[in-house]
Design a protein around this motif. Structure first.
Motif, short mmCIF file in Angstrom:
data_model
loop_
_atom_site.label_atom_id
_atom_site.label_comp_id
_atom_site.label_asym_id
_atom_site.label_seq_id
_atom_site.Cartn_x
_atom_site.Cartn_y
_atom_site.Cartn_z
N THR A 48 -3.81 5.11 2.85
CA THR A 48 -3.13 4.99 1.54
C THR A 48 -3.71 3.80 0.78
O THR A 48 -3.86 2.71 1.32
N GLU A 49 -4.02 4.01 -0.49
CA GLU A 49 -4.61 2.94 -1.31
C GLU A 49 -3.57 1.86 -1.62
O GLU A 49 -2.43 2.16 -1.98
N VAL A 93 0.19 -11.84 0.95
CA VAL A 93 -0.59 -11.32 2.07
C VAL A 93 -0.35 -9.82 2.19
O VAL A 93 0.80 -9.36 2.18
N TYR A 94 -1.44 -9.08 2.32
CA TYR A 94 -1.40 -7.63 2.53
C TYR A 94 -2.03 -7.39 3.89
O TYR A 94 -3.25 -7.55 4.05
N GLY A 95 -1.21 -7.03 4.89
CA GLY A 95 -1.69 -6.99 6.26
C GLY A 95 -1.74 -5.62 6.91
O GLY A 95 -1.13 -4.67 6.43
N HIS A 96 -2.48 -5.55 8.03
CA HIS A 96 -2.62 -4.38 8.89
C HIS A 96 -3.41 -3.25 8.24
O HIS A 96 -3.17 -2.06 8.49
N LEU A 97 -4.36 -3.62 7.38
CA LEU A 97 -5.17 -2.62 6.68
C LEU A 97 -6.16 -1.95 7.64
O LEU A 97 -6.62 -2.55 8.62
N ARG A 98 -6.52 -0.72 7.34
CA ARG A 98 -7.61 -0.03 8.04
C ARG A 98 -8.94 -0.46 7.42
O ARG A 98 -9.94 -0.61 8.12
N LEU A 101 -11.37 -3.58 0.78
CA LEU A 101 -12.28 -3.14 -0.28
C LEU A 101 -12.58 -4.22 -1.31
O LEU A 101 -13.17 -3.94 -2.35
N VAL A 102 -12.17 -5.47 -1.02
CA VAL A 102 -12.48 -6.60 -1.90
C VAL A 102 -13.05 -7.73 -1.07
O VAL A 102 -13.03 -7.68 0.16
N LYS A 103 -13.54 -8.75 -1.74
CA LYS A 103 -14.09 -9.91 -1.03
C LYS A 103 -13.53 -11.20 -1.63
O LYS A 103 -13.02 -11.19 -2.76
N ILE A 114 -7.37 -2.74 -3.33
CA ILE A 114 -7.86 -3.85 -2.51
C ILE A 114 -8.12 -3.45 -1.06
O ILE A 114 -8.79 -4.15 -0.31
N GLY A 115 -7.56 -2.32 -0.66
CA GLY A 115 -7.75 -1.86 0.71
C GLY A 115 -7.01 -0.57 0.95
O GLY A 115 -6.39 -0.01 0.03
N LYS A 116 -7.09 -0.10 2.21
CA LYS A 116 -6.39 1.11 2.59
C LYS A 116 -5.57 0.83 3.85
O LYS A 116 -6.00 0.09 4.73
N THR A 117 -4.39 1.42 3.92
CA THR A 117 -3.46 1.13 5.01
C THR A 117 -3.98 1.64 6.34
O THR A 117 -4.73 2.61 6.43
N GLY A 118 -3.55 0.94 7.38
CA GLY A 118 -3.89 1.32 8.74
C GLY A 118 -2.87 0.77 9.71
O GLY A 118 -1.68 0.63 9.38
N SER A 119 -3.34 0.44 10.91
CA SER A 119 -2.46 -0.11 11.95
C SER A 119 -3.24 -1.15 12.74
O SER A 119 -3.23 -1.15 13.97
#
Length: 199
Positions: A48-49, A93-98, A101-103, A114-119
């Motif tokens: 998920t974006e 803080v946006y955590g646990h991403l798969r 997509l940023v630096k 900025i990223g995609k969700t994961g575990s």
């Protein structure tokens, strides 16, 4: 109303469980003891974006496998995380991403993915950990953070009624959403050391 200046980073879809909430967790699913939770977790489909809740600048975009207990491993800590200094001076803080997509140094808006969700890291069910600090600090914990639900746009989370079904995570999730949400043990999470699922 303060909530009007932020957006939700992802659209909540699944039922909210006790383990998701800001505050004290009676049984943490990595440490298996009582532990403060400094953010709000949004269970999400993998991939998920994720958008920033406000425009700002990327301070960190990296893997963090460290817990307060001093461990450093692929299945601990924030996992793949992005930290952004909001234009209002708060660090988020946006955590646990798969996927990140940023630096570091990127200027982002609420339109940026900025990223995609994961575990990844200390996650056992795919979700986004959203942590809003009161100011620009590296310190975490309830003293330095605010409950995201107090500042995000108001949403009736009790109306979310979809079940999370992706295995092997869903077996644990069903325990978390049950009438006994703290009755789980390490044996209920056999995939905790499996890099196929903790990523």
């Amino acid at each position: 109303m303060e909530s009007s200046k932020y957006i939700w980073p992802i659209q909540p879809k699944y039922k909210v469980v006790e383990h998701d909430k800001y505050g004290i967790r009676k049984n943490h699913y990595v440490l298996f003891k009582e532990r403060a939770h400094s953010g709000f977790d949004i269970t999400a489909d993998i991939g998920t974006e994720v958008h920033p809740i406000m425009s700002g600048k990327v301070l960190l975009a990296e893997f963090d496998g460290t817990t307060t207990e001093g461990f450093d491993a692929f299945n601990d800590g924030y996992g793949n995380k992005v930290e952004i200094l909001n234009d209002d001076g708060r660090r988020v803080v946006y955590g646990h991403l798969r996927e990140i997509l940023v630096k570091q140094g990127d200027v982002v808006t609420t339109e940026t993915v900025i990223g995609k969700t994961g575990s990844s890291g200390g996650s056992r069910v795919p979700h986004l950990h959203l942590e809003i600090r009161k100011e620009n600090t590296e310190e975490t914990g309830l003293t330095y953070t605010i409950n995201p639900l107090e500042v995000l746009p108001e949403m009736d989370l009790s109306k979310l009624n979809e079940d999370f079904t992706l295995e092997p995570y869903a077996t644990l999730w069903r325990k978390l959403v049950s009438d006994t949400p703290w009755k789980f043990s390490k044996q209920d999470i056999p995939y905790a050391d499996d890099k196929e699922y903790i990523k």
